[in-house]
Design an enzyme around this catalytic site. Structure first.
Site, short mmCIF file in Angstrom:
data_model
loop_
_atom_site.label_atom_id
_atom_site.label_comp_id
_atom_site.label_asym_id
_atom_site.label_seq_id
_atom_site.Cartn_x
_atom_site.Cartn_y
_atom_site.Cartn_z
N LYS A 13 1.13 -0.91 0.37
CA LYS A 13 -0.18 0.25 0.44
C LYS A 13 1.34 1.32 0.19
CE LYS A 13 -1.86 -0.63 4.23
NZ LYS A 13 -1.16 -2.61 4.08
N ARG A 88 -9.67 1.26 8.28
CA ARG A 88 -9.23 -0.42 8.94
C ARG A 88 -10.58 -0.62 9.71
NH1 ARG A 88 -3.46 0.21 8.85
NH2 ARG A 88 -1.98 -1.40 8.68
N ARG A 127 12.30 -6.19 5.28
CA ARG A 127 11.64 -4.37 5.10
C ARG A 127 12.61 -3.80 5.70
NH1 ARG A 127 6.13 -1.94 5.31
NH2 ARG A 127 5.59 -3.16 7.70
N ARG A 160 11.22 -2.21 11.52
CA ARG A 160 9.71 -1.48 12.33
C ARG A 160 9.58 -2.74 13.41
NH1 ARG A 160 5.31 0.17 8.24
NH2 ARG A 160 4.02 -1.12 9.70
N ARG A 171 -0.83 -9.39 13.63
CA ARG A 171 -0.95 -8.30 12.51
C ARG A 171 -1.88 -8.75 11.53
NH1 ARG A 171 3.98 -4.76 10.93
NH2 ARG A 171 3.04 -4.30 9.43
#
Ligand code: AP5
Ligand code: MG
Ligand code: ZN
Length: 214
Positions: A13, A88, A127, A160, A171
């Site tokens: 996203k 969300r 990431r 992160r 998540r």
């Protein structure tokens, strides 16, 4: 043009929203980035949000909705905006719809970046993010020019806190329970479009451009 990016954590996203924002010259509004900036600055909002984010849970709607409603009223949003990570939950989607209705407006597209759960864990573990400018990299598929350093602003890249495997699994389950119902919500409003998020980043963007036009 007013666009919502839907998709699981790690679907891409943010990666796509940044390109859309550049290409169409509209602001990129990421609630996750706003919360992370607040955590970095040590604000009250940041302290509250961190408790939820570290567990992979959603930050409560009351902390999230006002923030976005204030942001989209700012002058730079007059020609549209791309929302990344908001709404969300159904209550968030309803709050957005009501706020826009009140000024005679509506969202134009909700783009679902579709990636199966199996692909997600690998993406997240690779990431790396820049907490200064929000740029995102992947150590294998989208590496920075110099290891550990942001191409755009030269700051060090970090992993992160919520990208640990256990948190990512949580998540994902939160996504399926609370966010996936939005696919139906926007399908009913006839603005849902789906792109295959497993394709290379450039191909995903071409598919999005084909939807948005020009
Ligand atoms: P948020 O920051 O929104 O995280 P998320 O939804 O979990 O999504 P991510 O940012 O992890 O993934 P992404 O889809 O942006 O993927 P990316 O482009 O980085 O939210 C974090 C937390 O904040 C939430 O858990 C919650 O606690 C809280 N929060 C935020 N908004 C909220 C709200 N509205 N309500 C309540 N709580 C809220 O890509 C992922 C990786 O894949 C990168 O390494 C990237 O380089 C790579 N990649 C991207 N595209 C491709 C491709 N096509 N091929 C290969 N690799 C790719
Ligand atoms: Mg993101
Ligand atoms: Zn940077």
């Amino acid at each position: 043009m007013k666009i919502i990016m839907l998709g699981a954590p790690g679907a891409g996203k943010g990666t796509q929203a940044k390109q859309i924002a550049d290409h169409y010259s509209i602001p990129h509004i990421s609630t996750g980035d706003i919360f992370r900036a607040n955590i970095k600055q040590g604000t009250e909002l940041g302290k509250k949000a961190k408790e939820y984010m570290d567990k992979g849970a959603l930050v409560p709607d009351e902390l999230t909705c006002d923030l976005v409603m204030d942001r989209i009223k700012q002058d730079d949003c007059a020609n549209g905006f791309v929302l990344d990570g908001f709404p969300r939950t159904i209550p968030q989607a309803e709050a957005l719809e009501n706020a826009l209705n009140a000024i005679g407006q509506k969202m134009d597209f909700a783009i679902d970046v579709d990636v199966p759960d199996d692909n997600i864990i690998g993406r997240m573990s690779g990431r790396r993010a820049c907490l200064n400018c929000g740029a995102t990299y992947h150590i294998v598929s989208i590496p920075p020019k110099k290891e550990g350093i942001c191409d755009k602003c030269g700051e060090p890249l970090v992993q992160r806190d919520d990208d640990k495997e256990e948190t990512v699994k949580n998540r994902l389950s939160v996504y399926h329970e609370q966010t996936q119902p939005l696919i139906n919500f926007y399908q009913e409003r006839d603005i849902l479009r789906t792109v295959d998020g497993t394709r290379p980043m450039e191909d995903v963007f071409s598919a999005i451009q084909a939807i948005l036009g020009a």
